[in-house]
Design a protein around this motif. Structure first.
Motif, short mmCIF file in Angstrom:
data_model
loop_
_atom_site.label_atom_id
_atom_site.label_comp_id
_atom_site.label_asym_id
_atom_site.label_seq_id
_atom_site.Cartn_x
_atom_site.Cartn_y
_atom_site.Cartn_z
N ALA A 187 0.83 -1.20 0.00
CA ALA A 187 0.00 0.00 0.00
C ALA A 187 0.87 1.26 0.00
O ALA A 187 0.59 2.23 -0.71
N THR A 188 1.94 1.23 0.79
CA THR A 188 2.89 2.34 0.79
C THR A 188 3.55 2.49 -0.57
O THR A 188 3.75 3.60 -1.07
N HIS A 189 3.86 1.36 -1.18
CA HIS A 189 4.45 1.35 -2.52
C HIS A 189 3.51 2.02 -3.53
O HIS A 189 3.96 2.79 -4.39
N LEU A 190 2.22 1.75 -3.41
CA LEU A 190 1.24 2.37 -4.31
C LEU A 190 1.17 3.88 -4.11
O LEU A 190 1.16 4.65 -5.07
N ILE A 191 1.12 4.30 -2.86
CA ILE A 191 1.04 5.74 -2.57
C ILE A 191 2.29 6.46 -3.06
O ILE A 191 2.20 7.55 -3.65
N ARG A 192 3.44 5.85 -2.85
CA ARG A 192 4.70 6.47 -3.29
C ARG A 192 4.69 6.69 -4.81
O ARG A 192 5.07 7.74 -5.32
N ASN A 193 4.23 5.68 -5.55
CA ASN A 193 4.21 5.78 -7.00
C ASN A 193 3.07 6.67 -7.51
O ASN A 193 3.21 7.35 -8.53
N ALA A 194 1.94 6.66 -6.81
CA ALA A 194 0.81 7.49 -7.23
C ALA A 194 1.13 8.97 -7.10
O ALA A 194 0.79 9.78 -7.97
N LEU A 195 1.79 9.34 -6.01
CA LEU A 195 2.05 10.76 -5.74
C LEU A 195 3.38 11.26 -6.30
O LEU A 195 3.53 12.45 -6.55
N GLY A 196 4.33 10.35 -6.49
CA GLY A 196 5.63 10.79 -6.95
C GLY A 196 6.16 10.07 -8.17
O GLY A 196 7.29 10.33 -8.61
N THR A 198 6.93 8.95 -11.93
CA THR A 198 7.07 9.51 -13.28
C THR A 198 7.53 8.38 -14.19
O THR A 198 7.83 7.27 -13.73
N GLU A 199 7.60 8.65 -15.48
CA GLU A 199 8.06 7.61 -16.41
C GLU A 199 9.53 7.28 -16.20
O GLU A 199 10.03 6.28 -16.73
N TYR A 200 10.24 8.11 -15.44
CA TYR A 200 11.66 7.87 -15.19
C TYR A 200 11.92 7.35 -13.77
O TYR A 200 13.06 7.15 -13.38
N GLY A 201 10.85 7.14 -13.00
CA GLY A 201 11.02 6.68 -11.63
C GLY A 201 10.32 7.62 -10.65
O GLY A 201 9.47 8.42 -11.04
N ILE A 202 10.69 7.53 -9.38
CA ILE A 202 10.07 8.34 -8.35
C ILE A 202 10.72 9.72 -8.28
O ILE A 202 11.94 9.84 -8.17
N ASP A 203 9.90 10.75 -8.36
CA ASP A 203 10.36 12.12 -8.17
C ASP A 203 10.15 12.45 -6.69
O ASP A 203 9.05 12.76 -6.26
N HIS A 204 11.22 12.36 -5.91
CA HIS A 204 11.10 12.49 -4.46
C HIS A 204 10.70 13.90 -4.03
O HIS A 204 10.02 14.07 -3.00
#
Length: 242
Positions: A187-196, A198-204
């Protein structure tokens, strides 16, 4: 069972390609659900047909057509004006409030028989689905499952497995190393990817900004996000009687 904006879906794998697919189990209870619109219109007099749903919302205000709480769309007209309007002003009474209740908490119940190809169930609020598609959710949880296998010792799912089956498990585990998750919780993994994501990875920086928005403006950018993921035991389902 579904109510309001909460959406549930199961996930399966295709036996021939081993690809993740989403199986949507419920429909949202809102303006885009024709059955819900017809239900609400039928529950009220004909002369309210143009006011009970306006601009895609219940009485022009509320997006979900089923929900717990939200008493101001359920209480009698007498109570709303004698109590609510008295203490909170008449603006607290929705416009065209003639024949309540307009909102119901009765859930929609759906039946789905599980098979060994069903791997998990995602239950999430619309804050997630507004940002990310069901197929992407399934892909992310599927990748998280594969990657998470690398975090624990190999354990054979059943006895008397053939060498080819064990080899297949090892190959899957090797593939999972490529998607070793940062989060132990899907679930945390989903939230991290949903909010951050991008096509290049996570924008922290984007993720940090979305999580730190002040209360008075956060709803402009995103809705509340609640996620529950239920995993199914494939071996148990494989031996269940039909």
């Amino acid at each position: 069972m579904c109510q309001g904006h909460t959406l549930k879906l199961t996930q399966r794998t295709l036996s021939d390609t081993n690809a993740w697919i989403a199986n949507k189990l419920t429909q949202e209870h809102n303006y885009y659900n024709k059955t819900e619109v017809e239900r609400i219109i039928k529950e009220h007099p004909y002369n309210e047909s143009s006011t009970v749903i306006r601009v895609g919302r219940l009485l022009g205000q509320l997006a979900p057509f089923r929900a717990m709480g939200d008493f101001c769309y359920k209480w009698s007209k007498e109570i709303m004006y004698s109590l609510v309007a008295k203490y909170f002003s008449e603006n607290a009474v929705p416009p065209n409030y003639h024949t309540p209740p307009y909102l119901t908490a009765i859930p929609e119940v759906i039946h789905h028989r599980l098979t060994p190809r069903d791997k998990f169930l995602v239950i999430a609020s619309d804050g997630l689905w507004d940002i990310i598609s069901p197929l992407e959710v399934v892909r992310l949880v599927g990748e998280h499952m594969s990657g998470k296998l690398t975090l624990s010792p190999l354990k054979l799912p059943r006895r008397n497995m053939s060498l080819s089956e064990i080899n297949e498990l090892l190959l899957q585990r090797k593939e999972g190393l490529k998607t070793k998750p940062k989060d132990s919780n899907a679930a945390t993994h989903l939230i991290r990817n949903a909010l951050g994501g991008t096509e290049y990875g996570i924008d922290h920086s984007e993720l940090s900004e979305m999580l730190s928005l002040p209360d008075e403006v956060v709803r402009v950018f995103r809705d509340d996000i609640t996620i529950t993921i239920v995993y199914f035991d494939s071996e148990y389902l494989r031996h269940c009687p039909p």
